[in-house]
Design a protein around this motif. Structure first.
Motif, mmCIF file in Angstrom:
data_model
loop_
_atom_site.group_PDB
_atom_site.id
_atom_site.type_symbol
_atom_site.label_atom_id
_atom_site.label_comp_id
_atom_site.label_asym_id
_atom_site.label_seq_id
_atom_site.Cartn_x
_atom_site.Cartn_y
_atom_site.Cartn_z
ATOM 1 N N GLY A 128 0.792 -1.226 0.000
ATOM 2 C CA GLY A 128 0.000 0.000 0.000
ATOM 3 C C GLY A 128 0.823 1.274 0.000
ATOM 4 O O GLY A 128 0.379 2.309 0.483
ATOM 5 N N LEU A 129 2.014 1.203 -0.546
ATOM 6 C CA LEU A 129 2.901 2.382 -0.631
ATOM 7 C C LEU A 129 3.360 2.577 -2.067
ATOM 8 O O LEU A 129 3.584 1.619 -2.798
ATOM 9 N N LYS A 130 3.532 3.838 -2.438
ATOM 10 C CA LYS A 130 4.215 4.149 -3.691
ATOM 11 C C LYS A 130 5.711 3.874 -3.485
ATOM 12 O O LYS A 130 6.211 3.884 -2.356
ATOM 13 N N PRO A 131 6.445 3.647 -4.557
ATOM 14 C CA PRO A 131 7.886 3.433 -4.416
ATOM 15 C C PRO A 131 8.598 4.708 -3.963
ATOM 16 O O PRO A 131 8.209 5.815 -4.341
ATOM 17 N N GLY A 132 9.614 4.527 -3.162
ATOM 18 C CA GLY A 132 10.469 5.645 -2.782
ATOM 19 C C GLY A 132 11.737 5.655 -3.624
ATOM 20 O O GLY A 132 11.968 4.761 -4.441
ATOM 21 N N TRP A 133 12.546 6.677 -3.432
ATOM 22 C CA TRP A 133 13.897 6.757 -4.008
ATOM 23 C C TRP A 133 13.896 6.569 -5.519
ATOM 24 O O TRP A 133 14.782 5.971 -6.097
ATOM 25 N N ASN A 134 12.864 7.146 -6.204
ATOM 26 C CA ASN A 134 12.825 7.008 -7.663
ATOM 27 C C ASN A 134 12.681 8.354 -8.371
ATOM 28 O O ASN A 134 12.306 8.397 -9.530
ATOM 29 N N THR A 141 16.792 7.079 2.186
ATOM 30 C CA THR A 141 16.054 7.128 3.446
ATOM 31 C C THR A 141 14.542 7.128 3.236
ATOM 32 O O THR A 141 13.782 7.090 4.203
ATOM 33 N N ASP A 142 14.091 7.131 1.978
ATOM 34 C CA ASP A 142 12.661 7.076 1.695
ATOM 35 C C ASP A 142 12.080 5.742 2.159
ATOM 36 O O ASP A 142 12.723 4.692 2.007
ATOM 37 N N ILE A 143 10.859 5.782 2.667
ATOM 38 C CA ILE A 143 10.166 4.538 2.974
ATOM 39 C C ILE A 143 9.892 3.822 1.650
ATOM 40 O O ILE A 143 9.703 4.467 0.620
ATOM 41 N N ASN A 144 9.925 2.491 1.675
ATOM 42 C CA ASN A 144 9.814 1.668 0.473
ATOM 43 C C ASN A 144 10.850 2.084 -0.566
ATOM 44 O O ASN A 144 10.554 2.213 -1.754
ATOM 45 N N ARG A 145 12.075 2.256 -0.118
ATOM 46 C CA ARG A 145 13.170 2.724 -0.985
ATOM 47 C C ARG A 145 13.466 1.752 -2.115
ATOM 48 O O ARG A 145 13.986 2.141 -3.150
ATOM 49 N N LEU A 146 13.107 0.466 -1.948
ATOM 50 C CA LEU A 146 13.389 -0.528 -2.984
ATOM 51 C C LEU A 146 12.230 -0.701 -3.953
ATOM 52 O O LEU A 146 12.339 -1.427 -4.933
ATOM 53 N N GLY A 147 11.108 -0.056 -3.679
ATOM 54 C CA GLY A 147 10.024 0.028 -4.640
ATOM 55 C C GLY A 147 9.190 -1.228 -4.817
ATOM 56 O O GLY A 147 8.743 -1.510 -5.930
ATOM 57 N N PHE A 148 8.943 -1.978 -3.749
ATOM 58 C CA PHE A 148 8.080 -3.158 -3.851
ATOM 59 C C PHE A 148 6.630 -2.785 -3.593
ATOM 60 O O PHE A 148 6.341 -1.872 -2.820
ATOM 61 N N PHE A 149 5.718 -3.488 -4.226
ATOM 62 C CA PHE A 149 4.285 -3.302 -4.014
ATOM 63 C C PHE A 149 3.681 -4.480 -3.254
ATOM 64 O O PHE A 149 2.785 -4.320 -2.445
ATOM 65 N N SER A 150 4.162 -5.682 -3.539
ATOM 66 C CA SER A 150 3.552 -6.902 -2.995
ATOM 67 C C SER A 150 3.749 -7.055 -1.496
ATOM 68 O O SER A 150 2.908 -7.620 -0.806
ATOM 69 N N GLY A 151 4.878 -6.594 -0.996
ATOM 70 C CA GLY A 151 5.205 -6.734 0.421
ATOM 71 C C GLY A 151 6.426 -5.902 0.746
ATOM 72 O O GLY A 151 6.852 -5.083 -0.067
ATOM 73 N N ALA A 152 6.987 -6.116 1.910
ATOM 74 C CA ALA A 152 8.148 -5.333 2.345
ATOM 75 C C ALA A 152 9.433 -6.037 1.922
ATOM 76 O O ALA A 152 9.656 -7.201 2.262
ATOM 77 N N GLY A 153 10.267 -5.324 1.182
ATOM 78 C CA GLY A 153 11.559 -5.841 0.765
ATOM 79 C C GLY A 153 12.672 -5.071 1.442
ATOM 80 O O GLY A 153 12.576 -3.852 1.609
ATOM 81 N N ASP A 169 14.176 0.328 5.503
ATOM 82 C CA ASP A 169 13.564 -0.989 5.358
ATOM 83 C C ASP A 169 12.823 -1.388 6.632
ATOM 84 O O ASP A 169 11.764 -2.013 6.571
ATOM 85 N N LEU A 170 13.370 -1.001 7.779
ATOM 86 C CA LEU A 170 12.672 -1.259 9.048
ATOM 87 C C LEU A 170 11.370 -0.461 9.113
ATOM 88 O O LEU A 170 10.336 -0.985 9.548
ATOM 89 N N ALA A 171 11.421 0.788 8.676
ATOM 90 C CA ALA A 171 10.205 1.617 8.664
ATOM 91 C C ALA A 171 9.169 1.035 7.714
ATOM 92 O O ALA A 171 7.960 1.065 7.993
ATOM 93 N N THR A 172 9.624 0.485 6.600
ATOM 94 C CA THR A 172 8.709 -0.137 5.636
ATOM 95 C C THR A 172 8.063 -1.377 6.250
ATOM 96 O O THR A 172 6.859 -1.604 6.090
ATOM 97 N N ALA A 173 8.851 -2.170 6.968
ATOM 98 C CA ALA A 173 8.317 -3.363 7.631
ATOM 99 C C ALA A 173 7.320 -2.979 8.724
ATOM 100 O O ALA A 173 6.270 -3.624 8.874
#
Length: 196
Positions: A128-134, A141-153, A169-173
């Motif tokens: 439920g997040l848009k990708p960060g760091w893009n 330091t953006d949340i969801n910095r790796l840009g996954f949609f399905s789950g937390a990477g 990544d901890l904040a994303t989790a």
């Protein structure tokens, strides 16, 4: 209002995924949910009963050789007893994973979790997040910095320990844990309203 029960069923080979599991737990617990951390390679009969009684199960594993770990696959096969009895039908499910590379085929691990959930008739909760760091103004330091949609990477360098799991990544989790618990609360309220 019923307090949702969230179980985090995970395997951690070197401790990195355990750190992420704790972040998911913190996120879910921050909503008031009851949360259980369960290591899939050490499940007792009581742990299986906790999974069966949960409103949501969040799957977690490192990504090894392009998929979830062998220990997690052993757990997935053991869930077939639940499949025969539809014990997990209509529960919520979600997932998280870590690898040493930025991609590391983490998406394949998340898709493996999604397929496992679908086989059980569970409802998948995405990140439920848009990708960060893009964008040029973004950063690692953006949340969801790796840009996954399905789950937390998450990505942690192979030569660093669990303490090096990236704060983003901890904040994303944590976000995933909150989202799962909030969705479980919504589902419980909906069930209560439709049966009233």
């Amino acid at each position: 209002m019923t307090t949702p029960v969230v179980s985090i069923a995970y395997h951690s080979g070197y401790g990195h995924t355990a750190v992420l599991a704790e972040a998911v737990r913190e996120g879910a617990a921050s909503t008031g949910a009851t949360v259980h951390l369960l290591k899939v390679d050490a499940l007792t009969d009581a742990d299986w009963e906790l999974l069966d009684a949960s409103d949501a199960i969040v799957f977690g594993s490192p990504t090894y050789m392009g998929t979830a770990s062998g220990a997690f696959h052993t757990f997935a096969e053991a869930t077939s007893q639940r499949w025969f009895s539809d014990a997990w039908q209509d529960k919520l499910a979600a997932g998280f994973t870590n690898s040493g590379s930025k991609s590391g085929d983490k998406l394949h691990t998340l898709q493996f979790f999604q397929t496992l959930a679908a086989q059980h008739g569970m409802h998948w909760v995405n990140l439920g997040l848009k990708p960060g760091w893009n964008v040029s103004t973004g950063s690692e330091t953006d949340i969801n910095r790796l840009g996954f949609f399905s789950g937390a990477g998450a990505q942690t360098n192979n030569d660093e320990g669990p303490e090096a799991v990236h704060k983003s990544d901890l904040a994303t989790a944590e976000h995933l844990g909150r989202r799962v618990a909030q969705t479980a609360r919504t589902f419980a309220a909906g069930r209560a309203a439709t049966t009233a």
